[in-house]
Design a protein around this motif. Sequence first.
Motif, PDB file in Angstrom:
ATOM      1  N   THR A 209       5.385   2.421  11.554  1.00 49.72           N
ATOM      2  CA  THR A 209       5.017   2.127  12.938  1.00 49.72           C
ATOM      3  C   THR A 209       5.892   2.895  13.917  1.00 49.72           C
ATOM      4  N   VAL A 210       5.477   2.868  15.165  1.00 48.15           N
ATOM      5  CA  VAL A 210       6.289   3.437  16.249  1.00 48.15           C
ATOM      6  C   VAL A 210       6.541   2.346  17.282  1.00 48.15           C
ATOM      7  N   PRO A 211       7.661   2.384  17.986  1.00 47.34           N
ATOM      8  CA  PRO A 211       7.976   1.339  18.960  1.00 47.34           C
ATOM      9  C   PRO A 211       6.961   1.296  20.094  1.00 47.34           C
ATOM     10  N   GLY A 212       6.719   0.084  20.588  1.00 43.88           N
ATOM     11  CA  GLY A 212       5.880  -0.093  21.767  1.00 43.88           C
ATOM     12  C   GLY A 212       4.426  -0.358  21.484  1.00 43.88           C
ATOM     13  N   VAL A 213       4.000  -0.266  20.237  1.00 43.14           N
ATOM     14  CA  VAL A 213       2.608  -0.500  19.864  1.00 43.14           C
ATOM     15  C   VAL A 213       2.531  -1.734  18.973  1.00 43.14           C
ATOM     16  N   HIS A 214       1.550  -2.594  19.240  1.00 44.32           N
ATOM     17  CA  HIS A 214       1.302  -3.774  18.418  1.00 44.32           C
ATOM     18  C   HIS A 214       0.292  -3.402  17.330  1.00 44.32           C
ATOM     19  N   TYR A 215       0.611  -3.731  16.095  1.00 44.01           N
ATOM     20  CA  TYR A 215      -0.234  -3.360  14.961  1.00 44.01           C
ATOM     21  C   TYR A 215      -0.813  -4.606  14.293  1.00 44.01           C
ATOM     22  N   THR A 216      -2.107  -4.563  14.010  1.00 43.66           N
ATOM     23  CA  THR A 216      -2.761  -5.596  13.215  1.00 43.66           C
ATOM     24  C   THR A 216      -3.566  -4.914  12.114  1.00 43.66           C
ATOM     25  N   VAL A 217      -3.462  -5.428  10.901  1.00 46.57           N
ATOM     26  CA  VAL A 217      -4.259  -4.942   9.775  1.00 46.57           C
ATOM     27  C   VAL A 217      -5.054  -6.118   9.221  1.00 46.57           C
ATOM     28  N   ILE A 218      -6.363  -5.931   9.096  1.00 48.71           N
ATOM     29  CA  ILE A 218      -7.247  -6.954   8.539  1.00 48.71           C
ATOM     30  C   ILE A 218      -7.859  -6.389   7.266  1.00 48.71           C
ATOM     31  N   ALA A 219      -7.574  -7.014   6.128  1.00 49.39           N
ATOM     32  CA  ALA A 219      -8.002  -6.504   4.822  1.00 49.39           C
ATOM     33  C   ALA A 219      -8.756  -7.574   4.062  1.00 49.39           C
ATOM     34  N   THR A 220      -9.567  -7.129   3.114  1.00 51.60           N
ATOM     35  CA  THR A 220     -10.243  -8.048   2.207  1.00 51.60           C
ATOM     36  C   THR A 220      -9.806  -7.768   0.778  1.00 51.60           C
ATOM     37  N   LYS A 221      -9.623  -8.826   0.011  1.00 50.28           N
ATOM     38  CA  LYS A 221      -9.200  -8.636  -1.378  1.00 50.28           C
ATOM     39  C   LYS A 221     -10.315  -8.049  -2.228  1.00 50.28           C
ATOM     40  N   TYR A 222     -11.532  -8.012  -1.695  1.00 50.68           N
ATOM     41  CA  TYR A 222     -12.664  -7.452  -2.429  1.00 50.68           C
ATOM     42  C   TYR A 222     -12.908  -5.988  -2.093  1.00 50.68           C
ATOM     43  N   ASP A 223     -11.967  -5.370  -1.409  1.00 53.62           N
ATOM     44  CA  ASP A 223     -12.112  -3.952  -1.062  1.00 53.62           C
ATOM     45  C   ASP A 223     -12.146  -3.114  -2.334  1.00 53.62           C
ATOM     46  N   GLU A 224     -13.193  -2.326  -2.489  1.00 59.62           N
ATOM     47  CA  GLU A 224     -13.353  -1.483  -3.659  1.00 59.62           C
ATOM     48  C   GLU A 224     -13.135  -0.010  -3.347  1.00 59.62           C
ATOM     49  N   VAL A 225     -12.823   0.306  -2.090  1.00 62.22           N
ATOM     50  CA  VAL A 225     -12.628   1.696  -1.672  1.00 62.22           C
ATOM     51  C   VAL A 225     -11.150   1.987  -1.455  1.00 62.22           C
ATOM     52  N   VAL A 226     -10.482   1.173  -0.641  1.00 56.10           N
ATOM     53  CA  VAL A 226      -9.049   1.323  -0.436  1.00 56.10           C
ATOM     54  C   VAL A 226      -8.353   0.407  -1.438  1.00 56.10           C
ATOM     55  N   THR A 227      -7.901   1.005  -2.528  1.00 57.67           N
ATOM     56  CA  THR A 227      -7.381   0.230  -3.657  1.00 57.67           C
ATOM     57  C   THR A 227      -5.965   0.668  -4.002  1.00 57.67           C
ATOM     58  N   PRO A 228      -5.120  -0.289  -4.402  1.00 56.63           N
ATOM     59  CA  PRO A 228      -5.296  -1.733  -4.247  1.00 56.63           C
ATOM     60  C   PRO A 228      -5.255  -2.141  -2.781  1.00 56.63           C
ATOM     61  N   TYR A 229      -5.897  -3.252  -2.451  1.00 55.07           N
ATOM     62  CA  TYR A 229      -6.075  -3.590  -1.034  1.00 55.07           C
ATOM     63  C   TYR A 229      -4.749  -3.811  -0.320  1.00 55.07           C
ATOM     64  N   GLY A 230      -3.707  -4.214  -1.051  1.00 58.55           N
ATOM     65  CA  GLY A 230      -2.412  -4.459  -0.420  1.00 58.55           C
ATOM     66  C   GLY A 230      -1.776  -3.224   0.174  1.00 58.55           C
ATOM     67  N   THR A 231      -2.221  -2.039  -0.243  1.00 55.37           N
ATOM     68  CA  THR A 231      -1.674  -0.811   0.333  1.00 55.37           C
ATOM     69  C   THR A 231      -2.136  -0.599   1.763  1.00 55.37           C
ATOM     70  N   GLN A 232      -3.088  -1.393   2.214  1.00 53.41           N
ATOM     71  CA  GLN A 232      -3.529  -1.287   3.603  1.00 53.41           C
ATOM     72  C   GLN A 232      -2.488  -1.831   4.576  1.00 53.41           C
ATOM     73  N   PHE A 233      -1.688  -2.773   4.108  1.00 55.45           N
ATOM     74  CA  PHE A 233      -0.767  -3.466   4.996  1.00 55.45           C
ATOM     75  C   PHE A 233       0.383  -2.561   5.428  1.00 55.45           C
ATOM     76  N   LEU A 234       0.861  -2.821   6.635  1.00 53.33           N
ATOM     77  CA  LEU A 234       1.952  -2.050   7.221  1.00 53.33           C
ATOM     78  C   LEU A 234       3.243  -2.860   7.204  1.00 53.33           C
ATOM     79  N   SER A 235       4.350  -2.149   7.300  1.00 54.09           N
ATOM     80  CA  SER A 235       5.660  -2.769   7.460  1.00 54.09           C
ATOM     81  C   SER A 235       6.235  -2.321   8.789  1.00 54.09           C
ATOM     82  N   GLY A 236       6.844  -3.248   9.505  1.00 50.49           N
ATOM     83  CA  GLY A 236       7.434  -2.901  10.778  1.00 50.49           C
ATOM     84  C   GLY A 236       7.710  -4.136  11.604  1.00 50.49           C
ATOM     85  N   PRO A 237       8.413  -3.971  12.733  1.00 47.29           N
ATOM     86  CA  PRO A 237       8.821  -5.122  13.531  1.00 47.29           C
ATOM     87  C   PRO A 237       7.709  -5.747  14.352  1.00 47.29           C
TER      88      PRO A 237
END
Length: 288
Positions: A209-237
């Motif tokens: 992430t970069v400072p000053g921007v609010h990030y939201t990630v919405i994922a589904t455990k049934y995602d068959e394209v972006v695999t594994p689905y947990g890799t969609q999630f971000l880390s940051g403050p």
Amino acid sequence: MLPRNWKRAVRSLTAALLLTAAATAVPATAHADTAPSSGWNNYNCKPSAAHPRPAVLVHGTFGNSVDNWLVLAPYLVNRGYCVFSLDYGQLPGVPLFNGLGPIDKSAGQLDTFVDKVLAATGAPKADLVGHSQGGMMPRYYLKFLGGAAKVNSLVGVAPDNHGTTLNGLTNLLPYFPGAGDLLTLATPGLADQMAGSPFITKLNQGGDTVPGVHYTVIATKYDEVVTPYGTQFLSGPDVHNVKLQDLCAVDLSEHVAIGTIDRVAFHEVANALDPAHATPTTCASAVS
């Protein structure tokens, strides 16, 4: 490491998708500024005090500025937002599909479009909502093209933030029935999205992430394209990661549905755009 022969596999996959979908696809050339019937891409729209920032919708790979947003755009317009969407990532000689060009170049197109929206609306910042590649690509704009100064929040729906596997990309094939004949085409937008690619490596170096921007990630455990689905999630403050099934356990949406028709996910998008007035997202949100 990328899979052996990944370039050949990506080209073959793209060719199959292009050939089998061409008969039913709507040309993208008329989409970018002409989504008329549901009230979005209205450059006379002025943000209200309740919703002071325009929402810019960023489609996914093979998507376009209209078809990806036939449900979400009216959903947000009906809630009082000024809503805009763009086409990006067109390849020369491939008029029917978007999101296939180099992703850094696509981020430059987003930069130009956000400037246009801000100039038209008079708003100092926009909010971005993207599906799949459209939830990941804006991070390049925020991180390397000065977008953080123009964006309040990024909401990614099933974004491939850390890339995906070749098997994930091939799972797009069921959405294009009859795939068979292959034609070799260069598709840098697909290659860039593969886990371990130079683009994905650069994007995530030094933090998600970069400072000053609010990030939201919405994922589904049934995602068959972006695999594994947990890799969609971000880390940051300033990150809010959401698994759809934690909001509605019986929601079976996969990669395409979560970004195109799932009103439970869309309720969470609305919460992310206006957190001060957020309401609980449950299975009942599907009918709200």
